[in-house]
Scaffold this active site. Sequence first.
Site, PDB file in Angstrom:
ATOM      1  CB  THR A  14      -0.887   0.014   1.268  1.00  0.00           C
ATOM      2  OG1 THR A  14      -1.398  -1.297   1.461  1.00  0.00           O
ATOM      3  CG2 THR A  14      -2.012   0.988   1.163  1.00  0.00           C
ATOM      4  CE  LYS A 106       5.034   0.342  11.767  1.00  0.00           C
ATOM      5  NZ  LYS A 106       4.056   0.845  10.839  1.00  0.00           N
ATOM      6  N   GLY A 135       2.479   8.009  10.948  1.00  0.00           N
ATOM      7  CA  GLY A 135       2.115   8.127   9.528  1.00  0.00           C
ATOM      8  C   GLY A 135       2.495   9.454   8.914  1.00  0.00           C
ATOM      9  CB  ILE A 137       1.860  13.404  12.284  1.00  0.00           C
ATOM     10  CG1 ILE A 137       0.347  13.171  12.284  1.00  0.00           C
ATOM     11  CG2 ILE A 137       2.229  14.558  13.198  1.00  0.00           C
ATOM     12  CD1 ILE A 137      -0.228  12.838  13.664  1.00  0.00           C
ATOM     13  CD  GLU A 191       2.041  -2.274  10.911  1.00  0.00           C
ATOM     14  OE1 GLU A 191       3.053  -2.687  10.343  1.00  0.00           O
ATOM     15  OE2 GLU A 191       1.597  -1.131  10.710  1.00  0.00           O
ATOM     16  CG  ASP A 202       2.264  -0.069  14.852  1.00  0.00           C
ATOM     17  OD1 ASP A 202       3.106  -0.275  13.960  1.00  0.00           O
ATOM     18  OD2 ASP A 202       1.579   0.967  14.905  1.00  0.00           O
ATOM     19  CE  LYS A 206       3.193   3.424  14.045  1.00  0.00           C
ATOM     20  NZ  LYS A 206       1.727   3.290  13.867  1.00  0.00           N
ATOM     21  N   GLY A 303      -2.314   4.437   6.421  1.00  0.00           N
ATOM     22  CA  GLY A 303      -2.864   4.543   5.063  1.00  0.00           C
ATOM     23  C   GLY A 303      -1.759   4.887   4.083  1.00  0.00           C
TER      24      GLY A 303
END
Length: 439
Positions: A14, A106, A135, A137, A191, A202, A206, A303
């Site tokens: 993706t 990550k 993502g 940001i 994921e 996850d 991060k 996304g």
Amino acid sequence: MDQPLRVGVAGLGTVGASVVRILSRRENALGRAGRGVRLVAVSSRTRNRDRGIDIERCAWFDDPVALARSSELDCFVELIGGSDGVAKAAVEAALESGKHVVTANKALLAAHGLDLARLAEKNGVALAFEASAAGGIPIVKTLREALAGNEITRVSGILNGTCNYILSRMEHEGLSFEDCLADAQRLGYAEADPTFDVGGFDTAHKLSILASLAFGTEIDADAIYVEGISSITPLDLKMADDLGFRIKLLGVAERNKSGIEQRVHPTMVPKDSAIAQVMGVTNAVTIDADAVGEITLVGPGAGGDATASAVVADIADVARGRFGAPFGLPIARLEKMKRAPMQRHEGGYYVRLSVLDRPGAAAAIATRLAQADISLESIVQRRAEGPVHDDPEQRSLRAVPVVLTTYATSETAIRAALDKVSADGHITEPPQLIRIERE
Ligand code: HSE
């Protein structure tokens, strides 16, 4: 005019497909900003798949490590994922052969970030990872560059879009956890192994990256206390609502008197707080810093296009020669993380118990908490479902939900008190414990 930066992308899922699309759409704009960027090679598991992208003019590599070593590249973009295996081998190969690396991985950084940064430093190349946390940001740049004049005391937020999406939909639509997770997977947020999302790992990966950037410390994901969202029930969401809270999976890293506390867990936040308004796949990160005060960045945390936006920003930085120490400081100047143990955590708690409906049960529970010097802020007992039994014997066989919230206490005190409550035999299931954050 400089030759364009020659980029190879490994992983056309993706995010990878979105990166290819954005690079092609922005080719002219990137060129106008300085050195241009040209996608020259790609690698992925399956070659003949329609991804809706044009890779006709790119060289194809079956082996991402061979792509990483190729002398046709200046910059290797790793979008394969996973903390070890081929992703790690490819990133190491790229750095060792003097190529810049851009990655969204990550899990890889949480496990090996320090060693990879050392390798990048040794070879004088970039290791850029804006897309690895929150993502789209730009949180990595914000912590590493924009807040250089600040001492940061706390970084916290919603860092996993899948969990926030699931909790939001469970709350609003009363759907099951499983249905919401299936939708998140279908929409490309989750994921490859969704236990990374719902188990809190996850978020922890991060958080470990953000904590290192915020505090100038060596990345230490093993020091993070992690709880996921799979134990959250519709009843918890309903009770939270009745008590004026929402439940969010938060990652928190803060300096306190015992060191740096890093934790990931479902959290009750006041319904009128800023963080409670963050719904769906959106992420939010709040930074507390001495000079600027409090900053919150909100945006899409998962996304394809949102994450690819961060990947392309890193590629553009590399093209312009804008890169420094991956974690903001040379490796030798990063401090060791002084871990603040979770047992010393202090705060309020939401406790949901399944209590046998018999005289003295609630009083015995309250007594155990009082003995541990824990002060109750609220206590609610829900009546049992179905008809009321006149017979006390019958009643005492049924469990009813008892929910209480406490004023600030310590993790050690609440755990010890609940162990005693369990041993007293009034409850039928392990207690549900959710920490409360009021700020
Ligand atoms: N699975 C991640 C999430 C994707 O849901 O936030 C971005 O890291």
